[in-house]
Design a protein around this motif. Structure first.
Motif, PDB file in Angstrom:
ATOM      1  N   THR A 233       0.831  -1.205   0.000  1.00 38.88           N
ATOM      2  CA  THR A 233       0.000   0.000   0.000  1.00 38.88           C
ATOM      3  C   THR A 233       0.862   1.250   0.000  1.00 38.88           C
ATOM      4  OG1 THR A 233      -1.794  -1.134   1.173  1.00 38.88           O
ATOM      5  CG2 THR A 233      -1.768   1.279   1.267  1.00 38.88           C
ATOM      6  N   TYR A 234       1.963   1.221   0.721  1.00 37.02           N
ATOM      7  CA  TYR A 234       2.873   2.365   0.801  1.00 37.02           C
ATOM      8  C   TYR A 234       3.484   2.673  -0.565  1.00 37.02           C
ATOM      9  CZ  TYR A 234       6.865   5.160   2.452  1.00 37.02           C
ATOM     10  OH  TYR A 234       7.797   6.166   2.647  1.00 37.02           O
ATOM     11  N   ARG A 236       2.373   1.738  -3.549  1.00 38.50           N
ATOM     12  CA  ARG A 236       1.300   2.134  -4.468  1.00 38.50           C
ATOM     13  C   ARG A 236       0.943   3.612  -4.293  1.00 38.50           C
ATOM     14  NH1 ARG A 236      -2.849  -2.815  -3.126  1.00 38.50           N
ATOM     15  NH2 ARG A 236      -1.627  -4.539  -4.042  1.00 38.50           N
ATOM     16  N   ARG A 237       0.860   4.032  -3.028  1.00 41.25           N
ATOM     17  CA  ARG A 237       0.477   5.423  -2.758  1.00 41.25           C
ATOM     18  C   ARG A 237       1.497   6.391  -3.349  1.00 41.25           C
ATOM     19  NH1 ARG A 237       1.912   8.844   1.204  1.00 41.25           N
ATOM     20  NH2 ARG A 237       2.799   7.199   2.529  1.00 41.25           N
ATOM     21  N   GLN A 241       1.315   9.368  -6.825  1.00 38.96           N
ATOM     22  CA  GLN A 241       1.466  10.800  -6.544  1.00 38.96           C
ATOM     23  C   GLN A 241       2.698  11.382  -7.233  1.00 38.96           C
ATOM     24  OE1 GLN A 241      -0.526  10.516  -2.038  1.00 38.96           O
ATOM     25  NE2 GLN A 241       1.665  10.833  -2.269  1.00 38.96           N
ATOM     26  N   ALA A 260      -0.785   4.394 -11.564  1.00 40.36           N
ATOM     27  CA  ALA A 260       0.295   4.524 -10.584  1.00 40.36           C
ATOM     28  C   ALA A 260       1.555   4.120 -11.332  1.00 40.36           C
ATOM     29  CB  ALA A 260       0.060   3.613  -9.381  1.00 40.36           C
TER      30      ALA A 260
END
Length: 341
Positions: A233-234, A236-237, A241, A260
């Motif tokens: 998750t880290y 991917r985030r 961005q 992403a």
């Protein structure tokens, strides 16, 4: 004297494994006629692993039937459904892309919904800054092994390295993970068989293939991963961005902002030609796809970006139900063309 990269490459060769997925067969009963005949449809599906650029010849099972008398015995007929050769379709789709001059390109793509994937080209390429995803994945795996969280400094480095492609931050984390030795050890566990870290501090000259980058993306965006859910998750985030001026590459195949990614670009001092790469996840036509496009020998960064985006759209079109590629995105920013990323 044999270089560290040569030793790693030799060791890596000894542990290579075949990249062909395991065929899974599902059988669906379609219905029965009034006379009692049941039609059975058999459909084969490849596994979710990355595949090589060579196509395997598949033979459909011969139709089988069992006849019965009027005593009520059921007749069974097997109807074979032709399996799509996605690698052949990918190769065909990429014929529509003009590769200019001395440039070379390779691509790999996987539909996360069906698990089907394909690769085109098996050559190795410089990673440039797409290796930063691998560096972060290695750092997170090492932190998991040590049962610790990332430090505040490591988090700051990771954010700058992925979102802004900051090279100083990448160098700091490259040292922390143990340079190429640490990267190669993690990649062996991730399943990357044709990737070798760059010598000393030359992390941008790490060598890789499109199929290996697809395997790395599976570690980040798939469920069967060495990385924990929190680690995935880290990453991917951060990949969702990316700085505005760097939102090009595989994102050209996505519906709007449904992507992403991480890009890499590097002008080689020996030739003056550009390495331009892009990896990531895109959502298009309701499908989530992982895409890796690698290229080198580009005359300019802009021409490399254009090539990578054309290839990404063509590759993703193979897995869309309507067979139509995504609409071209707006022209990418070339504001960083004077530096490596």
């Amino acid at each position: 004297m044999e270089s560290s990269r040569a030793r790693r490459a030799r060791a890596r060769t000894s542990r290579r494994r075949p990249l062909l997925g395991t065929a899974l067969t599902t059988v669906a009963v379609l219905g029965a006629t009034a006379g009692g005949t049941v039609y059975v449809k058999a459909q084969a599906r490849t596994g979710t692993g990355a595949v090589s650029s060579s196509s395997a010849t598949r033979s459909a099972p011969a139709p089988a039937s069992a006849s019965g008398s009027g005593s009520g015995k059921v007749s069974v007929e097997t109807v074979a459904t032709p399996e799509k050769d996605h690698e052949a379709l990918l190769a065909s789709a990429l014929k529509s892309v003009t590769v200019p001059g001395d440039a070379s390109v390779s691509a790999a793509v996987q539909d996360l919904d069906s698990g089907e994937g394909a690769a085109y080209g098996a050559d190795t390429f410089d990673t440039a800054s797409i290796v930063k995803v691998d560096v972060l994945a290695t750092l997170l795996l090492q932190a998991q092994d040590a049962d610790r969280h990332l430090t505040s400094a490591e988090k700051a480095y990771a954010t700058a390295m992925i979102e802004n492609s900051d090279n100083d931050s990448a160098s700091a984390l490259w040292r922390i993970i143990g340079k190429a030795e640490g990267l190669d050890a993690a990649n062996e566990r991730f399943g990357l068989t044709d990737t070798a870290g760059g010598d000393d501090m030359l992390w941008g000259l790490t060598q890789t293939t499109a199929a290996d980058q697809l395997t790395l993306l599976q570690q980040v965006f798939g469920d069967d991963s060495r990385l924990s859910e929190a680690s995935r998750t880290y990453v991917r985030r951060l990949m969702g961005q990316i700085a505005v001026g760097q939102r090009w590459g595989v994102s050209a195949a996505a519906d709007g902002s449904a992507w992403a990614l991480k890009n890499g670009w590097l002008a080689r001092s020996t030739t003056g030609l550009w390495d331009v790469n892009s990896i990531g996840r895109v959502t298009v036509g309701g499908h989530d796809c992982l895409v890796a496009v690698l290229s080198n020998g580009n005359a300019t960064q802009a021409s490399g970006i254009a090539l990578v985006e054309q290839v990404a759209r063509a590759a993703v079109s193979v897995f869309r139900s309507d067979g139509v590629s995504a609409s071209p995105s707006a022209s990418p920013s070339a504001s960083r063309s004077a530096s490596a990323g």
